[in-house]
Design an enzyme around this catalytic site. Structure first.
Site, PDB file in Angstrom:
ATOM      1  N   THR A 169       0.960 -12.353   9.545  1.00  0.00           N
ATOM      2  CA  THR A 169       1.344 -12.337  10.860  1.00  0.00           C
ATOM      3  C   THR A 169       1.689 -13.485  11.155  1.00  0.00           C
ATOM      4  O   THR A 169       2.530 -13.191  12.088  1.00  0.00           O
ATOM      5  CB  THR A 169       0.703 -11.116  11.385  1.00  0.00           C
ATOM      6  OG1 THR A 169      -0.194 -10.990  11.771  1.00  0.00           O
ATOM      7  CG2 THR A 169       0.719  -9.621  10.910  1.00  0.00           C
ATOM      8  N   ASN A 184       0.437   2.212   7.285  1.00  0.00           N
ATOM      9  CA  ASN A 184       0.831   1.597   6.010  1.00  0.00           C
ATOM     10  C   ASN A 184       0.400   1.986   4.587  1.00  0.00           C
ATOM     11  O   ASN A 184       0.280   0.968   3.568  1.00  0.00           O
ATOM     12  CB  ASN A 184      -0.505   0.632   5.931  1.00  0.00           C
ATOM     13  CG  ASN A 184      -1.624  -0.285   6.788  1.00  0.00           C
ATOM     14  OD1 ASN A 184      -0.064  -1.273   6.873  1.00  0.00           O
ATOM     15  ND2 ASN A 184      -2.162  -0.529   7.536  1.00  0.00           N
ATOM     16  N   ARG A 242       0.783  -0.991   0.104  1.00  0.00           N
ATOM     17  CA  ARG A 242       0.128   0.123   0.414  1.00  0.00           C
ATOM     18  C   ARG A 242       0.266   1.921  -0.003  1.00  0.00           C
ATOM     19  O   ARG A 242       0.689   2.409  -0.522  1.00  0.00           O
ATOM     20  CB  ARG A 242      -0.909  -0.128   0.974  1.00  0.00           C
ATOM     21  CG  ARG A 242      -1.480  -1.181   0.903  1.00  0.00           C
ATOM     22  CD  ARG A 242      -3.001  -1.687   2.101  1.00  0.00           C
ATOM     23  NE  ARG A 242      -2.092  -2.342   3.593  1.00  0.00           N
ATOM     24  CZ  ARG A 242      -2.513  -2.756   4.357  1.00  0.00           C
ATOM     25  NH1 ARG A 242      -3.303  -1.841   4.876  1.00  0.00           N
ATOM     26  NH2 ARG A 242      -1.730  -3.291   5.445  1.00  0.00           N
TER      27      ARG A 242
HETATM   28  C1  UD1 Z   1      -2.316  -6.005  11.448  1.00  0.00           C
HETATM   29  C2  UD1 Z   1      -2.275  -6.591  12.451  1.00  0.00           C
HETATM   30  C3  UD1 Z   1      -4.441  -5.380  12.142  1.00  0.00           C
HETATM   31  C4  UD1 Z   1      -4.124  -4.517  13.866  1.00  0.00           C
HETATM   32  C5  UD1 Z   1      -2.664  -3.396  12.797  1.00  0.00           C
HETATM   33  C6  UD1 Z   1      -1.696  -2.548  13.337  1.00  0.00           C
HETATM   34  C7  UD1 Z   1      -3.272  -8.535  11.612  1.00  0.00           C
HETATM   35  C8  UD1 Z   1      -3.722 -10.025  10.661  1.00  0.00           C
HETATM   36  N1  UD1 Z   1      -3.009  -7.494  11.400  1.00  0.00           N
HETATM   37  O1  UD1 Z   1      -2.596  -5.164  10.720  1.00  0.00           O
HETATM   38  O2  UD1 Z   1      -5.422  -6.442  13.569  1.00  0.00           O
HETATM   39  O3  UD1 Z   1      -5.077  -3.048  13.634  1.00  0.00           O
HETATM   40  O4  UD1 Z   1      -1.377  -4.430  12.603  1.00  0.00           O
HETATM   41  O5  UD1 Z   1      -1.795  -1.794  12.916  1.00  0.00           O
HETATM   42  O6  UD1 Z   1      -1.745  -8.762  12.105  1.00  0.00           O
HETATM   43  N2  UD1 Z   1       4.387  -8.786   8.358  1.00  0.00           N
HETATM   44  C9  UD1 Z   1       4.890  -9.433   8.316  1.00  0.00           C
HETATM   45  N3  UD1 Z   1       5.187 -11.143   7.492  1.00  0.00           N
HETATM   46  C10 UD1 Z   1       3.980 -11.196   7.092  1.00  0.00           C
HETATM   47  C11 UD1 Z   1       2.892 -10.036   6.920  1.00  0.00           C
HETATM   48  C12 UD1 Z   1       2.944  -9.026   7.794  1.00  0.00           C
HETATM   49  O7  UD1 Z   1       6.487  -9.427   8.627  1.00  0.00           O
HETATM   50  O8  UD1 Z   1       3.748 -12.317   6.062  1.00  0.00           O
HETATM   51  C13 UD1 Z   1       4.999  -7.764   9.327  1.00  0.00           C
HETATM   52  C14 UD1 Z   1       4.184  -5.983   7.954  1.00  0.00           C
HETATM   53  O9  UD1 Z   1       5.538  -6.064   7.913  1.00  0.00           O
HETATM   54  C15 UD1 Z   1       4.430  -4.752   9.250  1.00  0.00           C
HETATM   55  C16 UD1 Z   1       3.499  -6.020   9.881  1.00  0.00           C
HETATM   56  O10 UD1 Z   1       4.500  -7.216  10.026  1.00  0.00           O
HETATM   57  O11 UD1 Z   1       5.165  -4.607   9.663  1.00  0.00           O
HETATM   58  C17 UD1 Z   1       2.021  -5.820  10.279  1.00  0.00           C
HETATM   59  O12 UD1 Z   1       1.046  -6.627   8.340  1.00  0.00           O
HETATM   60  P1  UD1 Z   1       0.299  -4.929   8.010  1.00  0.00           P
HETATM   61  O13 UD1 Z   1      -0.003  -5.585   6.481  1.00  0.00           O
HETATM   62  O14 UD1 Z   1       0.741  -3.463   7.672  1.00  0.00           O
HETATM   63  O15 UD1 Z   1      -0.635  -5.811   8.761  1.00  0.00           O
HETATM   64  P2  UD1 Z   1      -2.116  -4.664   8.763  1.00  0.00           P
HETATM   65  O16 UD1 Z   1      -2.774  -4.596   7.995  1.00  0.00           O
HETATM   66  O17 UD1 Z   1      -1.558  -3.619   9.080  1.00  0.00           O
HETATM   67 MG    MG Z   2       0.434  -2.385   9.385  1.00  0.00          MG
END
Ligand code: UD1
Ligand code: MG
Length: 457
Positions: free
Chosen positions: A79, A228, A16
């Site tokens: 995550t 994001n 994003r």
């Molecule tokens: C996530 C939470 C959401 C919360 C929000 C807060 C989940 C499913 N959702 O959503 O409940 O309200 O954060 O900001 O957790 N990442 C990895 N590996 C992956 C996916 C993500 O390392 O496979 C890392 C990303 O780099 C990032 C973090 O995890 O730093 C969060 O991922 P992101 O995609 O930003 O989740 P949100 O949609 O923001």
């Molecule tokens: Mg996030």
């Protein structure tokens, strides 16, 4: 206090953001988001810190260096899948594990410490840090039961209309009993709208197992902002900038216009220093007390003493003493070492040069690769000729030297103590102590010559 671990999630691409730069490396007030998170976590008593890396793994590692251990998530399946990558390092260990997203740069150490305390006091297996959001769009929502206890977290994309009306959001920061976490992770499925393994599902899994699951709500929604996209990035920048500027003002620094003053998170500034508008101070800069900086100045990685003035100028990676007067419109380039009471005036460029106490270059000079002693006066328009197209050479100007205006000092060359260089000289060999050196063509006056020119009216 139990043994404490921390896992930072930083493997995502950050689609994003629409950027070549990986999301967690986008800077907020000049410092990458993930570095903000790690720096705050480093203030807590953490026994082991693991950062989950994937997209831009090498770059994230290069940024954080030895501050953290690393686990690689080869494909980004969510995550929960990210946390599982720390299994080899952490699974089976006793203690409490803090999980933080690398895209929440505003989270403070004190808030995480309070989360740990709450978690330990409640004897919980999982505690999620939550906040009330005015606009919760995009965040996971915290679903509580009739007694007010946390049941589960529902992602925005999976939520019903009723769930979307919930204002309490998951900040993405949690404390878990380490063993319970890794056991529960095995049970997380990807049966959801995004087909991802969600870490927040661990809350529901533990709850269903009859474990104690709690929420710790912080008053500071701003602190939990998840970045994001670039709109949120600019919001994080605004909040962080306000936080930094207010800290300096409370410490006794005057910011004439905080809105147009940009100070990095690691900058230190002494009392009664006044910063004028349009100024950017970044990196590991340390500024003493009673200085006047700006307007419109850029200072990066400099150490500056007390009572120094820098107006409308650029200074990088240099040391600048006390009671120094720089600018307007000066450029101090890296590795310069400017001692006390020096004056660097308008349109003067200094590069990799030492300037001894009380020396002056007041106007229009270039002094590069030079060692200038004490109480030297460098006249207007004088330059060190330091470069032959291939190599750089040193110019040495000893104490009490006077360099007349518009002189060229062709390096390597030394002007010894107390010597005078006449204006307009091109100095190609050393000048002895206390000598006057004149290196220019003699003046010839041709009397009445102009009258002989027939084009004269
Ligand atoms: C996530 C939470 C959401 C919360 C929000 C807060 C989940 C499913 N959702 O959503 O409940 O309200 O954060 O900001 O957790 N990442 C990895 N590996 C992956 C996916 C993500 O390392 O496979 C890392 C990303 O780099 C990032 C973090 O995890 O730093 C969060 O991922 P992101 O995609 O930003 O989740 P949100 O949609 O923001
Ligand atoms: Mg996030």
């Amino acid at each position: 206090m139990s043994t404490r671990y921390a896992i930072i999630l930083a493997a995502g691409q950050g689609t994003r953001m629409k950027s070549k730069l990986y999301k967690v490396l986008h800077p907020v007030c000049g410092k990458p988001m993930v570095q903000h998170v790690v720096d705050q976590i480093s203030k807590l008593h953490i026994d082991e810190m693991v950062t989950i890396i994937g997209h831009g793994a090498e770059k994230v590692k290069a940024q954080l260096g030895t501050q953290s251990q690393y686990a690689l998530q080869e494909s980004q399946l969510g995550t929960a899948h990210a946390v599982i990558q720390a299994k080899e390092m952490l699974a089976g260990k006793f203690g409490v594990t803090l999980v933080v997203c690398g895209d929440t740069p505003l989270i403070k150490a004190e808030t995480m410490e309070a989360l740990f305390k709450h978690h330990e006091e409640m004897n919980a297996k999982a505690t999620v840090l939550t906040a009330e959001a005015i606009d919760p769009t995009g965040y996971g929502r915290v679903v509580r039961n009739q007694q007010g206890f946390v049941e589960k977290i529902v992602e925005h994309k999976d939520a019903s209309d009723q769930e979307r009306s919930i204002k309490e959001i998951n900040t993405g920061t949690y404390c878990f009993d380490n063993q319970a976490l890794f056991n529960a992770l095995e049970q997380v499925s990807n049966d959801n709208v995004q087909g991802e393994y969600y870490l927040p599902d661990v809350i529901e899994i533990l709850k269903k197992q009859g474990e104690i699951v709690t929420a710790f709500q912080t008053e500071e929604f701003e602190e939990t902002l998840g970045v994001n996209d670039r709109v949120a990035l600019s919001e994080a920048e605004r909040i962080m900038k306000k936080r930094i500027n207010e800290t300096h003002m409370r410490n006794g620094v005057t910011l004439i216009d905080p809105l147009s003053t940009y100070i990095g998170p690691d900058v230190e500034i002494g009392q009664d220093t006044v910063i004028y508008p349009g100024t950017t101070i970044s990196g590991k800069t340390v500024i003493g007390s009673e200085c006047v900086i700006g307007p419109n100045s850029e200072i990066k990685d400099c150490q500056i003493g007390n009572e120094t003035t820098i107006r409308q100028s650029v200074s990088h990676e240099s040391s600048i003493g006390s009671r120094v007067n720089i600018g307007p419109f000066a450029h101090i380039r890296p590795k310069s070492d400017i001692h006390d009471e020096v004056k660097i005036g308008n349109f003067v460029e200094i590069k990799k040069a030492v300037f001894g106490k009380g020396s002056k270059a007041s106007h229009l000079s270039y002094i590069g690769d030079a060692e200038v002693g004490k109480d030297v006066n460098i006249g207007c328009g004088s330059i060190t000729v330091n470069y032959d197209g291939k190599n750089k050479f040193l110019t040495t100007i000893e104490d009490d030297v006077f360099i007349g205006c518009n002189s060229n000092l062709v390096a390597p060359v030394t002007v010894k103590k107390g010597a005078y260089v006449a204006a307009g000289s091109t100095i190609t060999s050393d000048v002895p102590e206390n000598a006057l050196s004149i290196a220019r063509a003699r003046q010839v006056n041709k009397e009445n010559y102009v009258d002989k020119l027939n084009y004269k009216k």
